[in-house]
Scaffold this motif. Structure first.
Motif, mmCIF file in Angstrom:
data_model
loop_
_atom_site.group_PDB
_atom_site.id
_atom_site.type_symbol
_atom_site.label_atom_id
_atom_site.label_comp_id
_atom_site.label_asym_id
_atom_site.label_seq_id
_atom_site.Cartn_x
_atom_site.Cartn_y
_atom_site.Cartn_z
ATOM 1 N N UNK A 265 -1.356 -4.652 5.736
ATOM 2 C CA UNK A 265 -0.839 -4.756 7.220
ATOM 3 C C UNK A 265 -0.637 -3.156 8.033
ATOM 4 N N UNK A 266 -1.366 -2.162 7.156
ATOM 5 C CA UNK A 266 -1.573 -0.932 7.784
ATOM 6 C C UNK A 266 -2.611 -0.393 7.283
ATOM 7 N N UNK A 267 -3.198 0.552 8.341
ATOM 8 C CA UNK A 267 -4.345 1.430 7.730
ATOM 9 C C UNK A 267 -4.293 2.811 7.754
ATOM 10 N N UNK A 268 -4.957 3.554 6.885
ATOM 11 C CA UNK A 268 -4.591 4.792 6.477
ATOM 12 C C UNK A 268 -5.570 5.720 7.640
ATOM 13 N N UNK B 200 -4.380 2.697 1.136
ATOM 14 C CA UNK B 200 -3.592 1.857 2.189
ATOM 15 C C UNK B 200 -2.313 1.678 1.710
ATOM 16 N N UNK B 201 -1.383 1.199 2.815
ATOM 17 C CA UNK B 201 -0.139 0.707 2.322
ATOM 18 C C UNK B 201 -0.134 -0.700 2.707
ATOM 19 N N UNK B 202 0.457 -1.407 1.544
ATOM 20 C CA UNK B 202 0.349 -2.913 1.918
ATOM 21 C C UNK B 202 1.620 -3.793 1.367
ATOM 22 N N UNK B 203 1.813 -4.970 1.837
ATOM 23 C CA UNK B 203 3.066 -5.798 1.475
ATOM 24 C C UNK B 203 2.681 -6.240 0.092
ATOM 25 N N UNK B 204 3.565 -6.463 -0.620
ATOM 26 C CA UNK B 204 3.096 -6.787 -2.141
ATOM 27 C C UNK B 204 3.983 -8.084 -2.376
ATOM 28 N N UNK C 102 10.569 -11.633 0.098
ATOM 29 C CA UNK C 102 10.544 -10.482 0.729
ATOM 30 C C UNK C 102 9.737 -9.372 0.080
ATOM 31 N N UNK C 103 8.702 -9.123 0.502
ATOM 32 C CA UNK C 103 7.699 -8.268 -0.451
ATOM 33 C C UNK C 103 8.134 -6.896 -0.298
ATOM 34 N N UNK C 104 7.753 -6.227 -1.624
ATOM 35 C CA UNK C 104 7.728 -4.825 -1.443
ATOM 36 C C UNK C 104 6.603 -4.030 -0.976
ATOM 37 N N UNK C 105 6.908 -2.935 -0.473
ATOM 38 C CA UNK C 105 5.695 -2.175 0.071
ATOM 39 C C UNK C 105 5.327 -1.227 -1.113
ATOM 40 N N UNK C 106 3.632 -1.353 -0.996
ATOM 41 C CA UNK C 106 3.214 -0.748 -2.025
ATOM 42 C C UNK C 106 1.961 0.201 -1.448
ATOM 43 N N UNK C 107 1.670 1.287 -2.169
ATOM 44 C CA UNK C 107 0.518 2.230 -1.904
ATOM 45 C C UNK C 107 -0.390 1.914 -2.743
ATOM 46 N N UNK C 108 -1.768 1.580 -2.436
ATOM 47 C CA UNK C 108 -2.874 1.497 -3.516
ATOM 48 C C UNK C 108 -3.909 2.580 -3.029
ATOM 49 N N UNK C 109 -4.259 3.542 -4.072
ATOM 50 C CA UNK C 109 -5.193 4.428 -3.746
ATOM 51 C C UNK C 109 -6.484 4.192 -4.299
ATOM 52 N N UNK C 110 -7.565 4.928 -4.482
ATOM 53 C CA UNK C 110 -8.719 4.939 -4.847
ATOM 54 C C UNK C 110 -8.762 4.106 -6.094
ATOM 55 N N UNK C 111 -7.923 4.412 -7.162
ATOM 56 C CA UNK C 111 -7.806 3.623 -8.555
ATOM 57 C C UNK C 111 -7.285 2.240 -8.343
ATOM 58 N N UNK C 112 -7.122 1.829 -7.175
ATOM 59 C CA UNK C 112 -6.829 0.382 -6.915
ATOM 60 C C UNK C 112 -5.556 -0.005 -7.813
ATOM 61 N N UNK C 113 -4.552 0.826 -8.011
ATOM 62 C CA UNK C 113 -3.251 0.491 -8.931
ATOM 63 C C UNK C 113 -1.979 0.581 -7.838
ATOM 64 N N UNK C 114 -1.726 -0.394 -7.513
ATOM 65 C CA UNK C 114 -0.249 -0.790 -6.598
ATOM 66 C C UNK C 114 0.841 0.224 -7.284
#
Length: 152
Positions: A103-106, A112-116, A125-137
């Motif tokens: 739901x957000x763009x870097x 990016x930052x996403x709803x998990x 109610x989703x948590x908010x997670x960051x996923x980087x190049x490693x694809x780990x939330x």
């Protein structure tokens, strides 16, 4: 909301059509989730656009390398850059994990930052997670309102 979520500029490429209940219903159906109230409240201010505050402090080294993550824009609903279109595309294109709504763009890169929804299910109610190049939330906020409140 005490502070405005969006920057003062009037138009950006992330603008979406005026928000209404039909757009919300169609987006939730397309995504297969209930969108958080705080996210929808923000979109009632303006349906997508550049954020007024774009930095969020984290307790790990992000792709930005400085203990923070940066988001440029919040995706609205509908239109070319709407969450209902872009999330499905980005999850597939960038091979993000399942249960995620982008739901957000870097400001750059594939992080990016996403709803998990992986723990709460599609109606929770989703948590908010960051996923980087490693694809780990990595969880950065318990919910979307907490995320908005933590933006600098």
């Amino acid at each position: 909301m005490a502070q405005h979520v969006f920057a003062e500029e009037q138009h950006s490429m992330y603008d979406a059509p005026p928000l209404d209940e039909e757009l919300i219903r169609d987006a939730e159906q397309a995504l297969g989730v209930r969108l958080p109230r705080a996210y929808l409240d923000a979109l009632r201010e303006r349906n997508g656009g550049v954020l007024a505050r774009q930095s969020y402090r984290v307790d790990f080294t992000s792709d930005w390398g400085d203990g923070s993550v940066t988001v440029e824009a919040l995706l609205g609903i509908g239109g070319r850059w709407g969450v209902d279109v872009m999330s499905r595309y980005l999850v597939e294109e960038w091979e993000y994990p399942p249960g995620i709504v982008v739901c957000m763009l870097p400001s750059g890169g594939h992080d990016t930052v996403m709803l998990d929804y992986s723990e709460c299910g599609p109606h929770g109610e989703p948590a908010v997670v960051y996923v980087g190049e490693d694809r780990l939330p990595r969880r950065i906020a318990e919910d979307f309102q907490s995320f908005l409140d933590g933006l600098n």
